[in-house]
Design a protein around this motif. Structure first.
Motif, PDB file in Angstrom:
ATOM      1  N   PHE A  59       0.835  -1.197   0.000  1.00  0.00           N
ATOM      2  CA  PHE A  59       0.000   0.000   0.000  1.00  0.00           C
ATOM      3  C   PHE A  59       0.870   1.248   0.000  1.00  0.00           C
ATOM      4  O   PHE A  59       0.630   2.186  -0.767  1.00  0.00           O
ATOM      5  CB  PHE A  59      -0.906  -0.036   1.231  1.00  0.00           C
ATOM      6  N   LEU A  60       1.899   1.248   0.822  1.00  0.00           N
ATOM      7  CA  LEU A  60       2.803   2.398   0.864  1.00  0.00           C
ATOM      8  C   LEU A  60       3.558   2.558  -0.451  1.00  0.00           C
ATOM      9  O   LEU A  60       3.759   3.679  -0.924  1.00  0.00           O
ATOM     10  CB  LEU A  60       3.787   2.254   2.022  1.00  0.00           C
ATOM     11  N   LEU A  61       3.965   1.439  -1.047  1.00  0.00           N
ATOM     12  CA  LEU A  61       4.657   1.518  -2.335  1.00  0.00           C
ATOM     13  C   LEU A  61       3.748   2.100  -3.399  1.00  0.00           C
ATOM     14  O   LEU A  61       4.176   2.900  -4.241  1.00  0.00           O
ATOM     15  CB  LEU A  61       5.155   0.140  -2.761  1.00  0.00           C
ATOM     16  N   ALA A  62       2.476   1.717  -3.361  1.00  0.00           N
ATOM     17  CA  ALA A  62       1.517   2.251  -4.331  1.00  0.00           C
ATOM     18  C   ALA A  62       1.383   3.760  -4.198  1.00  0.00           C
ATOM     19  O   ALA A  62       1.017   4.441  -5.166  1.00  0.00           O
ATOM     20  CB  ALA A  62       0.156   1.584  -4.148  1.00  0.00           C
ATOM     21  N   GLY A  63       1.680   4.296  -3.019  1.00  0.00           N
ATOM     22  CA  GLY A  63       1.566   5.730  -2.805  1.00  0.00           C
ATOM     23  C   GLY A  63       2.782   6.524  -3.221  1.00  0.00           C
ATOM     24  O   GLY A  63       2.750   7.769  -3.196  1.00  0.00           O
ATOM     25  N   VAL A  64       3.860   5.853  -3.619  1.00  0.00           N
ATOM     26  CA  VAL A  64       5.043   6.577  -4.073  1.00  0.00           C
ATOM     27  C   VAL A  64       4.708   7.299  -5.370  1.00  0.00           C
ATOM     28  O   VAL A  64       4.257   6.702  -6.339  1.00  0.00           O
ATOM     29  CB  VAL A  64       6.232   5.606  -4.277  1.00  0.00           C
ATOM     30  N   GLY A  65       4.895   8.606  -5.390  1.00  0.00           N
ATOM     31  CA  GLY A  65       4.549   9.382  -6.570  1.00  0.00           C
ATOM     32  C   GLY A  65       3.112   9.867  -6.592  1.00  0.00           C
ATOM     33  O   GLY A  65       2.716  10.573  -7.521  1.00  0.00           O
ATOM     34  N   GLY A  66       2.330   9.511  -5.576  1.00  0.00           N
ATOM     35  CA  GLY A  66       0.944   9.968  -5.507  1.00  0.00           C
ATOM     36  C   GLY A  66       0.011   8.821  -5.196  1.00  0.00           C
ATOM     37  O   GLY A  66      -0.083   7.867  -5.952  1.00  0.00           O
ATOM     38  N   MET A  67      -0.709   8.907  -4.063  1.00  0.00           N
ATOM     39  CA  MET A  67      -1.581   7.832  -3.604  1.00  0.00           C
ATOM     40  C   MET A  67      -2.917   7.883  -4.338  1.00  0.00           C
ATOM     41  O   MET A  67      -3.821   8.602  -3.968  1.00  0.00           O
ATOM     42  CB  MET A  67      -1.810   7.980  -2.095  1.00  0.00           C
ATOM     43  N   ASN A  68      -3.031   7.131  -5.430  1.00  0.00           N
ATOM     44  CA  ASN A  68      -4.292   7.076  -6.192  1.00  0.00           C
ATOM     45  C   ASN A  68      -5.205   6.058  -5.524  1.00  0.00           C
ATOM     46  O   ASN A  68      -5.071   4.866  -5.718  1.00  0.00           O
ATOM     47  CB  ASN A  68      -3.991   6.692  -7.643  1.00  0.00           C
ATOM     48  N   ILE A  69      -6.147   6.558  -4.712  1.00  0.00           N
ATOM     49  CA  ILE A  69      -6.939   5.702  -3.838  1.00  0.00           C
ATOM     50  C   ILE A  69      -8.137   5.085  -4.534  1.00  0.00           C
ATOM     51  O   ILE A  69      -8.538   3.968  -4.256  1.00  0.00           O
ATOM     52  CB  ILE A  69      -7.365   6.486  -2.576  1.00  0.00           C
ATOM     53  N   THR A  70      -8.778   5.824  -5.462  1.00  0.00           N
ATOM     54  CA  THR A  70      -9.935   5.317  -6.194  1.00  0.00           C
ATOM     55  C   THR A  70     -10.140   6.190  -7.421  1.00  0.00           C
ATOM     56  O   THR A  70      -9.260   6.973  -7.789  1.00  0.00           O
ATOM     57  CB  THR A  70     -11.197   5.275  -5.299  1.00  0.00           C
ATOM     58  N   HIS A  71     -11.306   6.049  -8.065  1.00  0.00           N
ATOM     59  CA  HIS A  71     -11.595   6.816  -9.278  1.00  0.00           C
ATOM     60  C   HIS A  71     -13.002   7.389  -9.180  1.00  0.00           C
ATOM     61  O   HIS A  71     -13.869   6.812  -8.531  1.00  0.00           O
ATOM     62  CB  HIS A  71     -11.472   5.926 -10.512  1.00  0.00           C
TER      63      HIS A  71
END
Length: 422
Positions: A59-71
């Motif tokens: 989850f933290l890695l997914a936030g590198v560069g901007g935490m895109n949580i949903t659409h």
């Protein structure tokens, strides 16, 4: 503690176990943590085990560069992103959709905003503050988090085997939630070690495959690799034959191609390779120019200028785009304006295999929904529930992956409570 996710009326009365049931959760990603929240709010005693030194690493890695949580797109196109599993994921999203996820984040004291592409981000673009606030809430609710505790399956009497630095535990629980992730990014905990233990119990599992991954070509020339590996191709469109092209960008790699535009086609490319041994994608280098305009520009006299300068001067084609055009065509194409214009609009790239599963952003395959009841409990193993990426679904990047992980975690939590009540 007030409910921080949408619930039916009197949900606590209907779902809560009669006593403080003990639930073990294996996996500390979004799905496992959301199941822990649902269960702890209903009064269950929750122990969460994770093999890594800390939870939420992917989850933290997914936030590198901007935490895109949903659409933020409407429900119908949002649901279509889950392709053949749209019905199964849709049932989970009825309990916790993108709007509910945003409200839940706001309940943690973190605001969100919608970007120009429709993607939803926390205002600070970071994952760490969200995770910190969430973990505090869970610990305040009594959830006990055990890190460096790796699940090893079941022992002879049906208890969970948990390895930890000092030895091995035998854990008996009234219910278990497995939220162990898929097979990508093993170094962050998603190593698919759970596969043989579930298969031994007769659970129907689809083979794990790379999703949202890069793909390899048979081989780039050394010139292209040495000069342009790692270079982005921006303002382009990509498609498969007979499909509507999608705009975006990709990155040239030493092995082939990767990037958001490739990931958007990842499932279709992978399945074409599975069927036919290779897949051909069509790259439009100038999506804003029709082919007749390009051909007319190419037919203009170039005098003593080289073709490279002509392409640059007339069409703005240079750098990696021009190099790729040279790589994938021949002198006969460059000698004919009509053929060259057609190649610029539909440059074929033959892809022969996906990059290894462990490099993929996510994985396809996993526990089939047909092996689960409506509460996400394994039909072959009563009292054991599954959630998150270890289920057999996939989605493109853009917030869809995380949304379904949160929703399935909530669904598993509610499923456990219903089962304990029964």
């Amino acid at each position: 503690m007030p409910a921080l996710y949408p619930q039916p009326a009197a949900a606590h009365d209907r779902h809560s176990p009669k006593r403080a049931s003990h639930v073990a959760i294996i996996g500390g990603g979004p799905a496992g943590l959301m199941a822990a929240e649902v269960l702890s709010q209903a009064g269950a005693k929750v122990d969460l085990y994770d093999a890594m030194p800390s939870v939420g690493r992917k989850f933290l890695l997914a936030g590198v560069g901007g935490m895109n949580i949903t659409h933020s797109e409407p429900a119908a196109p949002f649901l279509s992103r889950y392709a053949e599993r749209a019905d199964a994921i849709g049932a989970l999203l009825q309990g916790f959709d993108a709007s509910a996820l945003r409200q839940w984040i706001h309940g943690l004291g973190i605001d969100t905003f919608v970007g120009s592409s429709g993607r939803v981000f926390p205002t600070d673009m970071k994952a760490a503050p969200l995770l910190r606030a969430w973990l505090k809430r869970l610990r305040d609710a009594g959830v006990v988090i055990h890190t460096r505790h790796r699940w090893l399956g079941w022992n002879a009497d049906g208890a969970l085997r948990i390895a930890y630095p000092q030895g091995e535990l035998s854990v008996q629980a009234d219910a278990v939630v497995l939220a162990l992730g898929g097979g990508s990014w093993a170094r962050l905990g998603s190593d698919a070690a759970w596969l043989p233990w579930l298969q031994a119990r007769g659970v129907d599992i689809a083979p794990l495959q790379a999703a949202n991954s890069g793909f390899e070509v048979a081989g780039w020339s050394e010139v292209l690799k040495s000069k342009f590996a790692g270079a982005p191709l921006k303002n382009i469109a990509l498609s498969l034959a007979g499909q509507v092209p999608r705009l975006g960008e990709l990155v040239l790699t030493e092995q082939g191609v990767e990037g958001s535009l490739v990931y958007a086609w990842s499932a279709q490319i992978r399945e074409a390779i599975n069927r036919e041994g290779r897949a051909t994608v069509l790259l439009d280098l100038l999506p804003n120019k029709p082919v007749h305009t390009i051909e007319a520009a190419l037919r203009k006299p170039r005098g003593s200028r080289s073709m490279a300068r002509h392409l640059h001067g007339q069409l703005g084609l240079e750098g990696v785009k021009a190099a790729l055009l040279r790589e994938l065509t021949g002198p006969q194409v460059f000698a004919d304006a009509a053929q060259l214009a057609a190649a610029i609009k539909a440059l074929p790239i033959e892809l022969v295999r996906p990059r290894p599963l462990d490099e993929a952003i996510s994985s396809a395959g996993g526990v089939k929904f047909e092996a689960l009841d409506q509460g996400l409990m394994l039909r072959q193993v009563p009292g054991v529930f599954c959630a998150g990426e270890m289920l057999d679904w996939e989605a493109p990047t853009g917030g869809y992956l995380l949304t379904a992980c949160f929703a399935s975690g909530r669904g598993a939590g509610v499923g456990v409570l219903e089962w304990l009540r029964r």
